[in-house]
Scaffold this active site. Structure first.
Site, PDB file in Angstrom:
ATOM      1  N   HIS A 127      17.418  19.321 -31.586  1.00  9.44           N
ATOM      2  CA  HIS A 127      16.719  20.606 -31.531  1.00  9.44           C
ATOM      3  C   HIS A 127      15.217  20.386 -31.325  1.00  9.44           C
ATOM      4  O   HIS A 127      14.412  20.607 -32.237  1.00  9.44           O
ATOM      5  CB  HIS A 127      16.952  21.387 -32.823  1.00  9.44           C
ATOM      6  CG  HIS A 127      18.374  21.776 -33.062  1.00  9.44           C
ATOM      7  ND1 HIS A 127      19.336  20.880 -33.443  1.00  9.44           N
ATOM      8  CD2 HIS A 127      18.996  22.979 -32.949  1.00  9.44           C
ATOM      9  CE1 HIS A 127      20.493  21.507 -33.582  1.00  9.44           C
ATOM     10  NE2 HIS A 127      20.319  22.780 -33.282  1.00  9.44           N
TER      11      HIS A 127
ATOM     12  N   GLY B  59      20.621  21.968 -43.362  1.00 12.66           N
ATOM     13  CA  GLY B  59      21.288  22.232 -42.090  1.00 12.66           C
ATOM     14  C   GLY B  59      22.129  23.484 -42.179  1.00 12.66           C
ATOM     15  O   GLY B  59      22.387  24.138 -41.171  1.00 12.66           O
ATOM     16  N   SER B  60      22.566  23.815 -43.400  1.00 11.61           N
ATOM     17  CA  SER B  60      23.169  25.120 -43.631  1.00 11.61           C
ATOM     18  C   SER B  60      22.022  26.042 -44.016  1.00 11.61           C
ATOM     19  O   SER B  60      21.437  25.923 -45.103  1.00 11.61           O
ATOM     20  CB  SER B  60      24.209  25.042 -44.756  1.00 11.61           C
ATOM     21  OG  SER B  60      24.787  26.297 -44.970  1.00 11.61           O
TER      22      SER B  60
ATOM     23  N   ASN C 221       8.990  31.609 -34.938  1.00 13.71           N
ATOM     24  CA  ASN C 221       8.877  31.348 -33.500  1.00 13.71           C
ATOM     25  C   ASN C 221       9.657  32.357 -32.648  1.00 13.71           C
ATOM     26  O   ASN C 221       9.828  32.149 -31.453  1.00 13.71           O
ATOM     27  CB  ASN C 221       9.286  29.912 -33.175  1.00 13.71           C
ATOM     28  CG  ASN C 221      10.730  29.608 -33.518  1.00 13.71           C
ATOM     29  OD1 ASN C 221      11.584  30.491 -33.528  1.00 13.71           O
ATOM     30  ND2 ASN C 221      11.025  28.348 -33.788  1.00 13.71           N
TER      31      ASN C 221
ATOM     32  N   GLU D 249      24.419  34.093 -57.837  1.00 12.18           N
ATOM     33  CA  GLU D 249      25.178  32.847 -57.963  1.00 12.18           C
ATOM     34  C   GLU D 249      24.763  31.777 -56.969  1.00 12.18           C
ATOM     35  O   GLU D 249      24.877  30.584 -57.256  1.00 12.18           O
ATOM     36  CB  GLU D 249      26.675  33.123 -57.844  1.00 12.18           C
ATOM     37  CG  GLU D 249      27.280  33.859 -59.015  1.00 12.18           C
ATOM     38  CD  GLU D 249      27.213  35.376 -58.894  1.00 12.18           C
ATOM     39  OE1 GLU D 249      27.730  36.063 -59.791  1.00 12.18           O
ATOM     40  OE2 GLU D 249      26.637  35.864 -57.891  1.00 12.18           O
TER      41      GLU D 249
ATOM     42  N   PHE E  31      33.386  34.073 -59.463  1.00  7.68           N
ATOM     43  CA  PHE E  31      32.104  34.252 -58.772  1.00  7.68           C
ATOM     44  C   PHE E  31      31.331  32.948 -58.661  1.00  7.68           C
ATOM     45  O   PHE E  31      30.605  32.740 -57.687  1.00  7.68           O
ATOM     46  CB  PHE E  31      31.285  35.321 -59.495  1.00  7.68           C
ATOM     47  CG  PHE E  31      32.094  36.540 -59.826  1.00  7.68           C
ATOM     48  CD1 PHE E  31      32.764  37.224 -58.823  1.00  7.68           C
ATOM     49  CD2 PHE E  31      32.241  36.977 -61.128  1.00  7.68           C
ATOM     50  CE1 PHE E  31      33.540  38.334 -59.111  1.00  7.68           C
ATOM     51  CE2 PHE E  31      33.018  38.090 -61.425  1.00  7.68           C
ATOM     52  CZ  PHE E  31      33.681  38.767 -60.422  1.00  7.68           C
TER      53      PHE E  31
END
Length: 630
Positions: A42, A129-130, A191, A372, A397
């Site tokens: 990227h 990355g997540s 951006n 959570e 949960f």
């Protein structure tokens, strides 16, 4: 407020400004070179933030790169982990990654410079990355610094504008403001372009700022390519106040390469070789500038861990009726004797019993409320700082809402302890929205996880104490109702083990349960004994790792006749764990009955629901009889 948000451009000394510009150009060049060499990555997301990171490296980050575990080092977390070319280029600039590694190993098999950062690199705290996770984890890191370590290090986070669509970002800003984390700064690379077109707010900087301020943080709007504005904003963010700062930097995606600046369609695409060559030449070509960041002051944390501190677990008498959730609260409170143990809860501490820890060590108890994702992320961040973090909530949960955070904690290979209470149909009248019936399957699937499901108070207490020293992610499933104590105070429960009740060479069937169904299996064994049927009962308190030897031995000694009863859906739970343990060419012919929740349950008394699900003692008896008739 409008004028306070916008940072005026100030002047750096000409010589230093020129060096920072050259450094930013080098970061851009190296981002292009490594991604083009790998033919993936990227680069455009890296180019937009290069000026921001160049100023941070030169002027504000305090870090000893030779000693990444130094307690007072700043923390830098790339929440936009896809900008790894920029991060690794920064590592080259400070001298901890050389040019060969950057250009020839990035994104290659077996290399430590992976597509998104992981703690394989000692300067990376957690895997990212997540999107939407770096800032919540940073809240835990900053919380440790402010409230526990009492050290002046600063936590810096580079965020992308796309991830501001994630609710977890706003949970993080909210909790950072609630806990007065002035030692936390998020730098948002606005951006305008995401993966597939413009972001929701594009360059509407005022809307971003209003949202940030609504959640309690200070918002600073800057031109992310103006070195003076960047420098002044970073300085203001590090001014010692109690308010977290969010720097909203307006940038251009692909900055420095005119052909792709602010052009859609270039996200996640390496520049072709010919295009890269031209872009690199336009940026001045490869250079080898070296940066010496400022070193932190020598300082030690206020808390010194003591894993050998005397911990006196509570005791109960055989026959006492105690909920395992209550036993968890008592056990984790006993662990307060260890100064590194911390507890986080999601506004249900009076039900999980985690709130009892607050009475023993209020300074190490953190209320995260009904958030959570931040609950788990906070535990991860505290673990980065070396704390033994327990996070608890209702199992339904605690596992489902932040599951991606748990998954990424597994990728980070951090150590956290999760305790989910009120699991299964056993909870009764609250109904299916509150019943965790998927949690065992979900937690068994996590990399490096340990999954525990005790049946009584002493086993719960022993396992809670063991969790404090289990590496990786450990999960303990606790029940709502009170059940008889069946084990004495000296009984041991090592993770990976099990308890076998009533075994004899003449056993005809094995009944396997855990938690509430262990009690049903014991009752069933008593009924079968009245009929002359010999049954052993296995308390499978450790579901991962599972006691493979004990399960296989019972299979061999009972002619392969096994009944598994679980208060969980049939997929991925106790039955699946047992079958996986028996997956071997040496396993004899199986005669197995899996009793599990197969229909959507409703409200009712616990006994009614266990019976309706077909997992009560009478159903276990019937299943055992059926196997003996085969």
């Amino acid at each position: 407020m409008l004028n306070e948000r916008k940072i005026p451009s100030t002047s750096l000394e000409a010589e230093e400004a020129n060096f920072i510009r050259a450094l930013a150009a080098q970061l851009r060049v190296d981002s292009i070179r490594c991604s083009t060499s790998a033919e993936s990555g990227h680069p455009t997301s890296s180019l937009s933030a290069a000026d921001l990171m160049a100023v941070l490296l030169m002027r504000h980050l305090r870090y000893d790169w030779e000693r990444p575990s130094l307690p007072n080092n700043d923390h830098l977390i790339f929440s936009k982990g896809h900008a790894s070319p920029l991060l690794y280029s920064m590592y080259r600039a400070v001298g901890v990654v050389d040019e060969d590694e950057l250009l020839n190993t990035y994104r290659r098999f077996g290399a430590r410079l992976q597509g998104h950062p992981t703690p394989l690199l000692p300067w990376v705290d957690v895997a990212t990355g997540s999107l939407g996770q770096g800032l919540p984890v940073a809240v835990g890191v900053a919380l440790a610094g402010r409230s526990l370590d009492k050290l002046p290090f600063h936590t810096w986070v580079l965020c992308g504008d796309s991830e501001l669509a994630e609710g977890s970002i706003w949970e993080a800003i909210d909790k950072a403001a609630y806990y007065n984390l002035g030692n936390l700064t998020a730098v948002v690379d606005v951006n305008r372009l995401g993966q597939d077109g413009p972001t929701e707010l594009q360059w509407d900087m005022e809307s971003y700022a209003r949202r940030v301020e609504a959640f309690g943080a200070e918002a600073l709007i800057i031109d992310g390519h103006d070195l003076g504005q960047i420098d002044d904003a970073l300085r203001r963010a590090h001014n010692g106040s109690d308010q977290p700062t969010v720097i909203l930097a307006k940038t251009i995606k692909g900055k420095g390469v005119p052909e792709i600046e602010d052009k859609n369609g270039w996200h996640g695409k390496a520049l072709p070789a010919d295009m890269a060559e031209k872009a690199i030449a336009g940026l001045g070509g490869p250079t080898s500038l070296h940066v010496s960041t400022r070193l932190p002051e020598a300082a030690d944390p206020a808390i010194t861990p003591d894993a050998r501190a005397a911990v006196t677990l509570p005791q109960w008498k055989i026959g006492d009726e105690v909920a395992t959730r209550a036993a968890f609260g008592a056990a984790v409170t006993a662990l307060a004797a260890r100064p590194e143990v911390v507890v986080l809860d999601g506004e249900v501490g009076n039900s999980t019993h985690a709130g009892e820890f607050k009475e023993a060590a209020p300074e190490r108890y953190f209320e995260i409320f009904i958030a959570e994702q931040q609950l788990v992320a906070g535990a991860v961040g505290l673990s980065v700082r070396g704390y033994v973090a327990f996070a608890s909530s209702f199992a339904a949960f605690l596992v489902s809402r932040p599951y991606d955070f748990i998954r990424m904690a597994g990728v980070s290979e951090v150590s956290i302890r999760l305790v989910g209470t009120h699991a299964g149909v056993e909870i009764g009248q609250d109904g299916p929205s509150q019943m965790a019936l998927e949690d065992i399957a979900a937690m068994r699937a996590i990399h490096g996880s340990t999954v525990l499901y005790p049946a009584d108070a002493p086993s719960t207490a022993q396992l809670v104490r063991a969790m404090a020293d289990i590496p990786g992610i450990s999960y303990l499933r606790a029940t709502r109702g009170a059940y008889p104590v069946i084990y004495g105070p000296d009984e041991q429960f090592p993770p990976g083990g099990c308890k076998v009740h009533g075994a004899s060479p003449d056993d005809q069937v094995a009944l396997i349960g855990a938690g509430v169904t262990l009690h049903e299996c014991l009752s069933a064994a008593g009924e079968l004994a009245k009929e002359g049927i010999k049954a052993r009962v296995i308390d499978l308190y450790s579901l991962k790792p599972i006691d493979v030897d004990a399960v296989r031995q019972s299979c061999l000694e009972t002619g392969g006749r096994i009944v598994v009863a679980e208060d969980h859906y049939a997929q991925g739970g106790i039955g699946s764990a047992v079958l996986e343990a028996l997956a071997s060419a040496n396993t004899p012919k199986l005669h197995i009955a899996l009793l599990a929740v197969r229909e959507l349950p409703g409200s009712g008394e616990p006994k009614e629901l266990l019976n309706a699900a077909g997992i009560s003692a009478r159903h276990i008896v019937a299943a055992a009889r059926g196997l003996l008739m085969d």
